[in-house]
Design a protein around this motif. Structure first.
Motif, mmCIF file in Angstrom:
data_model
loop_
_atom_site.group_PDB
_atom_site.id
_atom_site.type_symbol
_atom_site.label_atom_id
_atom_site.label_comp_id
_atom_site.label_asym_id
_atom_site.label_seq_id
_atom_site.Cartn_x
_atom_site.Cartn_y
_atom_site.Cartn_z
ATOM 1 N N ARG A 121 11.785 58.438 -20.934
ATOM 2 C CA ARG A 121 11.628 57.128 -21.567
ATOM 3 C C ARG A 121 10.447 56.371 -20.957
ATOM 4 O O ARG A 121 9.751 55.628 -21.662
ATOM 5 C CB ARG A 121 12.914 56.304 -21.433
ATOM 6 N N PRO A 130 16.100 50.619 -25.493
ATOM 7 C CA PRO A 130 15.400 51.364 -24.441
ATOM 8 C C PRO A 130 16.322 51.912 -23.360
ATOM 9 O O PRO A 130 15.942 52.858 -22.655
ATOM 10 C CB PRO A 130 14.419 50.326 -23.869
ATOM 11 N N SER A 167 8.877 51.609 -30.343
ATOM 12 C CA SER A 167 9.483 52.843 -29.874
ATOM 13 C C SER A 167 10.743 53.087 -30.687
ATOM 14 O O SER A 167 11.155 52.247 -31.488
ATOM 15 C CB SER A 167 9.839 52.753 -28.381
ATOM 16 N N LEU A 192 10.981 47.575 -28.803
ATOM 17 C CA LEU A 192 11.738 48.616 -28.125
ATOM 18 C C LEU A 192 13.139 48.694 -28.727
ATOM 19 O O LEU A 192 13.902 47.726 -28.662
ATOM 20 C CB LEU A 192 11.839 48.317 -26.622
#
Length: 250
Positions: free
Chosen positions: A154, A174, A84, A171
């Motif tokens: 998210r 995050p 991500s 991630l």
């Protein structure tokens, strides 16, 4: 346990600036591993190298026993190493369910079949709804993504990441931009997503790191400064100095 993702002597320079220098990293399978450090430590550059968005100047990357040092980023993602980004990456004008459905569709091959009828694409609805339930968005399926509060956006991004059937999830910050009320929920989602998977995360919120992570690697000036459990690294004078700008002698 054995390492599913490894960096060996990983380095990257930009016009003489050494952003990452000889980093050795081993992420154990089915663990939650944090990469932390002060601003400018090289964390995001390291992420970009591991996921093949950047080519290393030196060193190698091994994922699931395979050398991926020169593999294309898309190829690495298809094999289950999925990341991500700091900025939420969803299609705001599409519905929440549609976002996840597109990510599931992506698993069919190389193309997004925008031209297919809605009837054909509905084959992904059940799987998409199951993923939304997993991240606590089951009641938001028919809402436009742009209407979601930030923390839920998210969560939607995590659902689209899980739709790609990752073996390792990376991630990048995050919790960035989240209020206190969202952080606990996001941490619980990450813990749930890690079941049966491996998570490597860059995160500035050290309370989250302490609560979630099995192992922590600390970077400073592009190099590994310390590694271990939270109690171990947080007590290391070198880590204190890197974060606070002073040593124990000050």
């Amino acid at each position: 346990m054995s390492a599913i993702l490894q960096a060996q002597g990983l380095s990257r320079s930009f016009a003489g600036f050494h952003a990452v220098q000889a980093v050795d990293l081993a992420v154990e399978e089915h663990s939650i591993h944090a990469l932390i450090g002060p601003n400018g430590a090289g964390k995001t550059t390291c992420f970009n190298l591991l996921t093949r968005f950047l080519d290393p100047t030196a060193g190698r990357i091994v994922y699931a026993g395979r050398d991926i040092t020169r593999d294309p980023a898309a190829s690495v993602a298809r094999r289950g190493l999925v990341r991500s980004f700091q900025i939420s990456a969803v299609f705001p004008a599409l519905g929440v369910l549609e976002n996840v459905r597109l990510a599931l569709q992506r698993g069919r091959g190389l193309s997004m079949d925008w031209w297919r009828s809605d009837r054909v694409l509905r084959r992904y609805d059940d799987a998409a709804r199951a993923l939304l339930d997993e991240v606590g968005l089951g009641g938001w399926a028919d809402e436009p993504a742009q209407s979601l509060p930030y923390g839920r956006k998210r969560a939607l991004e995590l659902a689209t990441t899980l739709a790609l059937q990752p073996r390792v999830i990376l991630l990048d910050e995050p919790m960035a931009g989240m209020g206190a009320e969202d952080i606990g929920q996001a941490a619980a989602l990450i813990r749930r997503a890690a079941q049966g998977r491996t998570v490597l995360m860059v995160e500035h919120n050290l309370s989250v790191v302490a609560d979630l992570c099995d192992r922590i690697t600390v970077l400073a000036r592009g190099q590994v400064l310390a590694e271990g459990g939270y109690a171990e690294v947080s007590a290391d004078p070198r880590v204190v100095e890197a974060y606070l700008g002073r040593g124990t002698h000050a």
